[in-house]
Design an enzyme around this catalytic site. Structure first.
Site, short mmCIF file in Angstrom:
data_model
loop_
_atom_site.label_atom_id
_atom_site.label_comp_id
_atom_site.label_asym_id
_atom_site.label_seq_id
_atom_site.Cartn_x
_atom_site.Cartn_y
_atom_site.Cartn_z
N ARG A 1 0.80 -1.24 0.02
CA ARG A 1 0.44 -0.10 0.04
C ARG A 1 1.10 1.49 0.23
O ARG A 1 0.54 2.27 0.65
CB ARG A 1 -0.44 0.32 1.19
CG ARG A 1 -2.38 -1.04 0.87
CD ARG A 1 -2.58 -0.86 2.26
NE ARG A 1 -3.97 -2.08 2.86
CZ ARG A 1 -4.61 -2.62 3.25
NH1 ARG A 1 -4.18 -1.53 4.38
NH2 ARG A 1 -5.95 -3.68 3.40
N ARG B 1 -2.98 6.62 0.90
CA ARG B 1 -3.85 7.84 1.88
C ARG B 1 -2.47 8.88 2.65
O ARG B 1 -2.96 10.04 2.99
CB ARG B 1 -4.65 7.57 2.60
CG ARG B 1 -6.09 7.46 1.15
CD ARG B 1 -7.20 6.93 2.66
NE ARG B 1 -6.87 5.66 3.03
CZ ARG B 1 -8.01 5.09 4.08
NH1 ARG B 1 -8.37 5.95 4.23
NH2 ARG B 1 -7.55 3.47 4.11
N ARG C 1 -6.50 11.38 -5.58
CA ARG C 1 -7.51 11.00 -5.53
C ARG C 1 -9.21 11.58 -5.62
O ARG C 1 -10.53 11.49 -5.44
CB ARG C 1 -7.88 10.37 -3.88
CG ARG C 1 -9.04 9.00 -3.28
CD ARG C 1 -9.32 8.01 -4.01
NE ARG C 1 -10.61 7.95 -2.99
CZ ARG C 1 -11.51 8.06 -3.17
NH1 ARG C 1 -11.85 9.19 -4.24
NH2 ARG C 1 -12.85 7.72 -2.48
N ASP D 1 -6.83 -2.89 -6.97
CA ASP D 1 -7.56 -3.48 -6.04
C ASP D 1 -7.83 -5.17 -5.85
O ASP D 1 -7.74 -5.32 -6.82
CB ASP D 1 -8.91 -2.44 -5.82
CG ASP D 1 -9.22 -3.10 -4.43
OD1 ASP D 1 -10.24 -4.04 -3.68
OD2 ASP D 1 -9.10 -2.46 -3.41
N TYR E 1 -15.03 -11.89 1.08
CA TYR E 1 -16.00 -10.80 0.88
C TYR E 1 -17.15 -10.67 -0.94
O TYR E 1 -18.62 -10.15 0.17
CB TYR E 1 -14.65 -9.19 -0.84
CG TYR E 1 -14.15 -9.04 0.79
CD1 TYR E 1 -14.13 -7.65 1.87
CD2 TYR E 1 -12.42 -9.36 0.74
CE1 TYR E 1 -13.20 -7.24 3.15
CE2 TYR E 1 -11.42 -9.14 1.61
CZ TYR E 1 -11.78 -8.29 2.68
OH TYR E 1 -10.63 -7.27 3.11
#
Length: 348
Positions: A29, A33, A42, A79, A155
């Site tokens: 990652r 962010r 973003r 992703d 998921y």
């Protein structure tokens, strides 16, 4: 069959069987962010999936940590839920809540899935890879990835992440035939996605099994090891020089040994593993990647320096890639990442 590019890369050298005096470094990652430049892009994209599916933007955020820190590898910005999305599952990302999916919990839902990945959803990923591959420094490797079938299935069953992915575990126990069919579909989709990423320009692919650690040994064998074996074998059959790393987060040493017995180039370990035991039991089989606790990187200070040195000493003498034990967290100070790079690259 496409051949992987030759590069003067310490990261690729480790995966190809050659230990390095200073371990190569990247972070899971690493494009994210914690970087202000990422947050700017973003915001420009408007939503997460638009960012993933806009090649010029995905390429830009892939480059950002390379420009700032000079890591030895870039990982394409995408992703793991691109795969179910490309199979026709409704996927969205809610601000502050994570992913939300339309659950697939019965044969009707399974029958509604596409047989092949939707090109409109995966082709932009491959275009971004080609863009990045053509512009990366020669010594910097490019990593593609997918989620492991078990993790992606958790998921798809629950429609979101949960504390222990109990909905998928229950489904696998109550209706193993249905669950096997779902896993089979994800195995096929993962093979296709990894092959395409290699053909687009990735030097390495990593398979993230984020929820491997919630399974008992029998279930781990069935839902993690066997599907991974099928994926690795198929990718290596069509791309014999493919470099593959597996990350079965939370797996026991016994589980890691089963994974390391597959024809992999590397295995990533989290911060809970005993490093000396991992070195003894895995170090002669695969490169070991890891395993700094992401919270240590947030805390910083003398303990960070000490742990970096400890990891380097514990894995000295084997093929080691320095990384976190999981993804970097958004609140991580940039100064601590700069310190990490400095300390990892110091001469012991």
């Amino acid at each position: 069959m496409s051949e992987l590019r030759a590069k003067p890369s310490p990261f690729l050298n480790v995966l190809d069987g050659f230990p390095q005096k200073t371990p190569p470094l990247w972070m899971m990652r690493q494009a994210g962010r914690y970087l202000p430049e990422y947050r700017e892009v973003r915001a420009k994209a408007g939503d997460f999936l638009t960012l993933c599916y806009t090649p010029e933007l995905a390429a830009e955020v892939t480059f950002q940590p390379i420009r700032r820190f000079g890591f030895d590898a870039a990982i394409i910005f995408s992703d793991i839920l691109v795969v179910p999305h490309a199979l026709g599952v409704d996927v969205r990302f809610e601000a502050g809540e994570g992913p939300r999916l339309a659950p697939v919990t019965d044969k009707a839902g399974l029958d509604n899935l596409r047989r092949l990945l939707d090109p409109a959803r995966v082709q932009p990923v491959y275009e971004a890879i080609t863009r990045v591959s053509s512009e990366l420094p020669r010594e910097t490797a490019l990593i593609g990835f997918c989620g492991a079938p078990w993790t992606v299935a958790t998921y798809m069953i629950a429609g979101q992440g949960t504390d222990d992915q109990a909905p998928a575990r229950l489904m696998a126990l109550r209706d193993p035939d249905f669950f096997q069919q779902l896993i089979d579909r994800l195995v096929d989709a993962s093979i296709h996605h990894l092959r395409a990423q290699i053909e687009a320009g990735c030097d390495v692919v990593q398979i993230f099994d984020t929820w491997a650690g919630v399974l008992d040994p029998h279930s781990f064998e069935r839902w993690c090891v066997r599907p991974l074996r099928r994926i690795v074998s198929a990718v290596k059959a069509s791309h014999r020089n493919a470099r593959i790393i597996a990350f079965p987060r939370g797996a026991t040493l016994e589980g890691l040994e089963k994974i390391a017995a597959l024809p992999l180039n590397g295995i990533s370990v989290d911060w809970t593993i005993d490093r000396e035991a991992a070195k003894a039991r895995l170090g002669d089989k695969v490169a070991i990647q890891g395993n700094l606790d992401p919270l240590r990187l947030i805390a910083g200070g003398p303990q960070l320096d000490e742990e970096i040195l400890s990891i380097r000493k514990d894995f000295d003498g084997i093929r080691h890639i320095f990384n976190l034990g999981h993804g970097i967290k958004p609140e991580t100070p940039i100064a601590h990442v700069e310190k990490l790079v400095e300390k990892v690259r110091e001469t012991l």
